[in-house]
Design a protein around this motif. Structure first.
Motif, short mmCIF file in Angstrom:
data_model
loop_
_atom_site.label_atom_id
_atom_site.label_comp_id
_atom_site.label_asym_id
_atom_site.label_seq_id
_atom_site.Cartn_x
_atom_site.Cartn_y
_atom_site.Cartn_z
N PRO A 504 -73.72 -11.26 -52.92
CA PRO A 504 -74.15 -11.46 -54.31
C PRO A 504 -73.68 -10.34 -55.24
O PRO A 504 -73.66 -9.17 -54.87
CB PRO A 504 -75.69 -11.48 -54.20
CG PRO A 504 -75.94 -11.97 -52.80
CD PRO A 504 -74.85 -11.38 -51.97
N ASN A 505 -73.31 -10.75 -56.45
CA ASN A 505 -72.88 -9.83 -57.52
C ASN A 505 -71.63 -9.02 -57.14
O ASN A 505 -71.51 -7.84 -57.46
CB ASN A 505 -74.02 -8.87 -57.90
CG ASN A 505 -75.27 -9.61 -58.33
OD1 ASN A 505 -75.20 -10.58 -59.09
ND2 ASN A 505 -76.42 -9.17 -57.83
N SER A 506 -70.73 -9.64 -56.40
CA SER A 506 -69.49 -8.97 -56.02
C SER A 506 -68.41 -9.99 -55.74
O SER A 506 -68.66 -11.19 -55.72
CB SER A 506 -69.71 -8.11 -54.76
OG SER A 506 -69.77 -8.93 -53.61
N MET A 507 -67.19 -9.49 -55.51
CA MET A 507 -66.08 -10.34 -55.09
C MET A 507 -65.79 -10.13 -53.60
O MET A 507 -64.69 -10.39 -53.12
CB MET A 507 -64.83 -10.01 -55.92
CG MET A 507 -64.90 -10.50 -57.36
SD MET A 507 -64.80 -12.31 -57.43
CE MET A 507 -63.08 -12.55 -57.00
N ILE A 508 -66.79 -9.64 -52.88
CA ILE A 508 -66.63 -9.34 -51.45
C ILE A 508 -67.12 -10.52 -50.63
O ILE A 508 -68.18 -11.09 -50.91
CB ILE A 508 -67.40 -8.06 -51.09
CG1 ILE A 508 -66.88 -6.87 -51.91
CG2 ILE A 508 -67.29 -7.77 -49.60
CD1 ILE A 508 -67.73 -5.62 -51.77
N TYR A 509 -66.34 -10.84 -49.58
CA TYR A 509 -66.70 -11.95 -48.70
C TYR A 509 -66.79 -11.43 -47.27
O TYR A 509 -65.87 -10.77 -46.78
CB TYR A 509 -65.66 -13.08 -48.80
CG TYR A 509 -65.68 -13.74 -50.16
CD1 TYR A 509 -66.42 -14.90 -50.38
CD2 TYR A 509 -64.99 -13.18 -51.24
CE1 TYR A 509 -66.47 -15.49 -51.65
CE2 TYR A 509 -65.03 -13.75 -52.50
CZ TYR A 509 -65.78 -14.91 -52.69
OH TYR A 509 -65.83 -15.48 -53.93
N ARG A 510 -67.92 -11.72 -46.62
CA ARG A 510 -68.17 -11.20 -45.28
C ARG A 510 -68.78 -12.28 -44.38
O ARG A 510 -69.26 -13.31 -44.85
CB ARG A 510 -69.12 -9.99 -45.34
CG ARG A 510 -68.52 -8.75 -45.97
CD ARG A 510 -67.40 -8.18 -45.09
NE ARG A 510 -66.84 -6.96 -45.65
CZ ARG A 510 -65.78 -6.93 -46.44
NH1 ARG A 510 -65.18 -8.06 -46.78
NH2 ARG A 510 -65.31 -5.77 -46.90
N ASN A 511 -68.77 -11.98 -43.08
CA ASN A 511 -69.33 -12.88 -42.06
C ASN A 511 -70.80 -13.16 -42.40
O ASN A 511 -71.61 -12.24 -42.55
CB ASN A 511 -69.22 -12.19 -40.69
CG ASN A 511 -69.64 -13.07 -39.55
OD1 ASN A 511 -70.45 -13.99 -39.71
ND2 ASN A 511 -69.13 -12.78 -38.37
N THR A 512 -71.14 -14.44 -42.48
CA THR A 512 -72.51 -14.80 -42.87
C THR A 512 -73.54 -14.42 -41.80
O THR A 512 -74.71 -14.23 -42.11
CB THR A 512 -72.60 -16.31 -43.14
OG1 THR A 512 -72.10 -17.04 -42.01
CG2 THR A 512 -71.80 -16.69 -44.38
N GLU A 513 -73.11 -14.33 -40.53
CA GLU A 513 -74.05 -13.92 -39.48
C GLU A 513 -74.35 -12.43 -39.57
O GLU A 513 -75.47 -11.99 -39.38
CB GLU A 513 -73.48 -14.26 -38.09
CG GLU A 513 -73.47 -15.75 -37.78
CD GLU A 513 -73.05 -16.01 -36.34
OE1 GLU A 513 -72.85 -15.03 -35.59
OE2 GLU A 513 -72.91 -17.19 -35.98
N GLN A 514 -73.32 -11.64 -39.88
CA GLN A 514 -73.51 -10.19 -39.98
C GLN A 514 -74.24 -9.83 -41.28
O GLN A 514 -75.01 -8.88 -41.31
CB GLN A 514 -72.15 -9.49 -39.92
CG GLN A 514 -72.24 -7.97 -39.93
CD GLN A 514 -70.89 -7.31 -39.84
OE1 GLN A 514 -69.86 -7.99 -39.76
NE2 GLN A 514 -70.86 -6.00 -39.87
N TYR A 515 -73.98 -10.61 -42.34
CA TYR A 515 -74.61 -10.35 -43.64
C TYR A 515 -75.38 -11.60 -44.07
O TYR A 515 -74.84 -12.45 -44.80
CB TYR A 515 -73.55 -9.99 -44.67
CG TYR A 515 -72.81 -8.70 -44.38
CD1 TYR A 515 -73.30 -7.49 -44.85
CD2 TYR A 515 -71.67 -8.70 -43.60
CE1 TYR A 515 -72.64 -6.30 -44.57
CE2 TYR A 515 -71.00 -7.52 -43.31
CZ TYR A 515 -71.49 -6.33 -43.79
OH TYR A 515 -70.84 -5.16 -43.52
#
Length: 659
Positions: A504-515
């Motif tokens: 949220p509130n960023s252009m960062i994309y990460r693993n949904t399980e880790q985050y």
């Protein structure tokens, strides 16, 4: 191409032009230049020739001498202050090397004098060729056990000691050739197949077996099994209870208690490291005096007997290069060589890290190989850099490899003048020295750490341990390496894939399980592939990607969210791809097309783009406008399309839905 696809492509191109970010293919390189680069990166990752660039011819000669003969690196800067430190360290490790050398030679079923020979010539060779300042060269228990166990299967050391001795020299020669070849041809990565978990389990198992075999000396038994597994050893011990000698047992337990006590004291008081280092030689001296004055050899306490006086005799003519024994020598040399190499390099790197300097693994292999080749010609058997001796060298404050030269001189003095003094040394003291050294190799804390961090590594460790203890040293090694390779293949053939979401509130994309706080983007499925795509994992990745799509469509259908329109593959971790991988990408593209979805690639690497372009996947199957530098840009483009061109999902009853 349909009107809708054409409109989408126009939209994507428009977005590309707006941001000026495009995925570029690397410039094509001539084949020979590309091959040269690949060979350099594979065999010369440390770029050893870098230091020779832009140097005069004379300077290159000097640098070459320093590179191939590291003694020229430190000798010109050597001073009296360094020598004082190395003198103390050298004498200290000599006091440990002499009793250990004699003990380990007995472990290999070789004459005790060979342990002293092997602590004289090889350290001198290593001092010239080795790059570690802290490594103390000598024989090691595990390699000695391996040598004894493997050679004894072919030749009885008691019935034919001469042939057995010659086989030991020949095995040492082949071990040296193997080690030096790995270094010369820059193939040191082969040793890396012996993982840390494998070495912990193997060393612990070998230490257990070696310790149990010393019960022969502790109880004063004359006949003992040649097998190394725990069941055979214990059967041999307890089937001869009527032959146990209480005198030998009391002496052995007493010296073992003394050795363990001094080690415990030195561990608690590091400044008194020399107490534990001197303990083995002190035990030998006290044991010899005790036997001499009490005539204990007449009461069942076995002694070493006569040790030949003088320096190493030449043994080059004793090497055996004819059948049927040469194959045994080669096999023994290869297995013991790689174990000794793994231990020596691991020890050297550990102490180099403590002192903040680097050692060259390939140069170390050449140094180990040459000292064993030279050793095989001078009546020595396999040597490497044992941890116990190197730790003493480090704690004694050594500054350079000169400490090895000092140790060699001390051993030479012993060979010339002091060998008769070891006549009354009881074998039980040697057994106690070996047991005390072996207990330090059973690293149960490392095993516990493996259990906490990685259960599979713990399984590898315990497989090696159980294989050695209940099978044989070779079985334990083979099982552990096989499991390690199986794990490597599993990693390659079953790479991790994951769904990525937006923080949220960023252009960062990460693993949904880790985050868990990350959110998936409506209408878009972002998949991450964490490995190169090769023939070994292409089929798995195809099935897994299709499954991810199926699961996402099912989730969307149940939740009533916007229908799935775009599949973004994050290729950041895909460093390479082969033809099987390209075929897989083509199949995935067809499946996605049949589902009326769009495939988008994010951050494909140069090598991947080059091969996809050459195969015409990019162009014929996927337009360049569907490749983006980042996941963020890909999502922005897809979101723009979703809001600009409202499309209905294709009917779920169409034939492609069953794919």
């Amino acid at each position: 191409m349909g009107t809708e696809d054409y409109t989408f492509s126009q939209g994507a191109e428009e977005l590309h032009h707006r941001h000026h970010h495009t995925v570029e293919a690397p410039q094509p390189q001539p084949f020979l230049k590309s091959l040269q680069y690949s060979v350099k990166e594979t065999l010369f990752p440390d770029d050893p020739f870098r230091q020779f660039k832009n140097q005069t011819a004379s300077r290159k000669v000097v640098l070459g001498l320093k590179y191939f003969l590291p003694i020229f690196e430190w000798a010109p800067r050597y001073n009296l202050k360094f020598f004082k430190s190395d003198l103390i360290a050298g004498i200290t490790i000599a006091s440990l090397a002499i009793p250990q050398g004699i003990s380990y030679a007995k472990l290999a079923n070789l004459p005790p004098i060979l342990g002293l020979y092997s602590s004289f010539v090889p350290p001198l060779v290593y001092a010239v060729l080795g790059s570690s300042r802290d490594l103390a060269v000598g024989t090691v228990a595990v390699a000695s056990l391996l040598t004894g166990a493997m050679l004894s299967k072919e030749v009885d050391a008691e019935k034919d000691p001469k042939l057995y001795l010659h086989l030991a020299f020949t095995a040492t020669f082949f071990a040296g050739v193997f080690e030096a070849s790995l270094g010369i041809f820059r193939l040191g990565f082969i040793v890396d197949f012996l993982s840390h978990a494998t070495i912990v389990g193997f060393m612990g198992g070998a230490a257990t077996v070696v310790s149990l075999q010393q019960l022969k000396g502790i109880f004063g038994l004359k006949h003992f099994t040649d097998a190394t597994d725990v069941i055979s050893v214990m059967r041999s011990v307890f089937s001869q209870t009527h032959q146990w000698r209480w005198e030998s047992g009391v002496l052995g337990c007493g010296f073992l208690f003394f050795l363990l006590s001094t080690r415990y004291f030195s561990t608690k008081k590091p400044k008194f490291f020399w107490v534990a280092a001197m303990a083995p030689l002190t035990s030998v001296i006290l044991g010899s005096l005790l036997v001499y004055f009490t005539h204990a050899e007449r009461h069942g306490v076995q002694v070493i007997g006569n040790l030949k006086k003088g320096l190493n005799p030449l043994s080059g003519s004793d090497l055996i290069f004819t059948s049927p024994y040469m194959s045994t020598a080669v096999k023994t040399g290869l297995i013991t060589g790689i174990i000794a190499l793994a231990e020596g390099i691991a020890v050297g790197r550990s102490f180099a890290m403590f002192k903040n300097y680097n050692i060259d693994g390939n140069k170390e292999m050449i140094a180990f190989g040459m000292m064993n080749i030279v050793g095989s010609f001078t009546s020595c058997y396999l040597t490497t850099g044992p941890f116990s001796r190197s730790a003493v060298n480090y704690n004694a404050g050594c500054k350079t490899a000169m400490s090895n030269i000092v140790m060699a001189i001390a051993v030479m003095f012993t060979l010339l003048f002091l060998t008769p003094l070891f006549h009354y040394t009881p074998l039980v003291v040697l057994s106690a020295i070996i047991i005390a050294a072996m207990l330090g190799l059973i690293d149960y804390q490392a095993a516990i750490h493996l259990w906490k961090v990685d259960k599979f590594d713990f399984l590898v460790c315990m497989s090696a341990y159980v294989g050695v203890v209940f099978g044989s040293v070779e079985i334990g090694l083979i099982v552990a390496v096989a499991i390690s390779i199986a794990r490597l293949l599993l990693f390659v053939s079953r790479p991790r894939t994951a769904v990525k979401g937006n923080i949220p509130n960023s252009m960062i994309y990460r693993n949904t399980e880790q985050y868990p706080s990350s959110r998936t983007v409506p209408g878009i499925l972002i998949l991450e592939i964490d490995a190169p795509i090769y023939f070994a994992n292409a089929s798995y990745l195809r099935e897994r990607i299709i499954r991810w799509i199926d699961e996402e469509e099912e989730r969307v259908k149940q939740s009533g969210e916007s229908s799935l329109q775009y599949i973004i593959l994050d290729m950041s971790a895909v460093g390479n791809i082969d033809t099987s991988g390209i075929s897989m990408m083509e199949e995935i593209k067809k499946v996605i097309d049949r589902r009326a979805l769009k495939l988008v690639l994010a951050n494909p690497k140069g090598e991947v783009v080059k091969k996809l372009t050459r195969s015409k996947f990019i162009g014929d199957h996927l337009g360049k406008e569907w490749m983006f530098l980042t996941v963020g840009e890909a999502v922005e483009a897809c979101s723009y399309m979703l809001h600009t061109f409202k499309t209905e999902p294709a009917s779920k009853n169409e034939p492609w839905n069953s794919v």
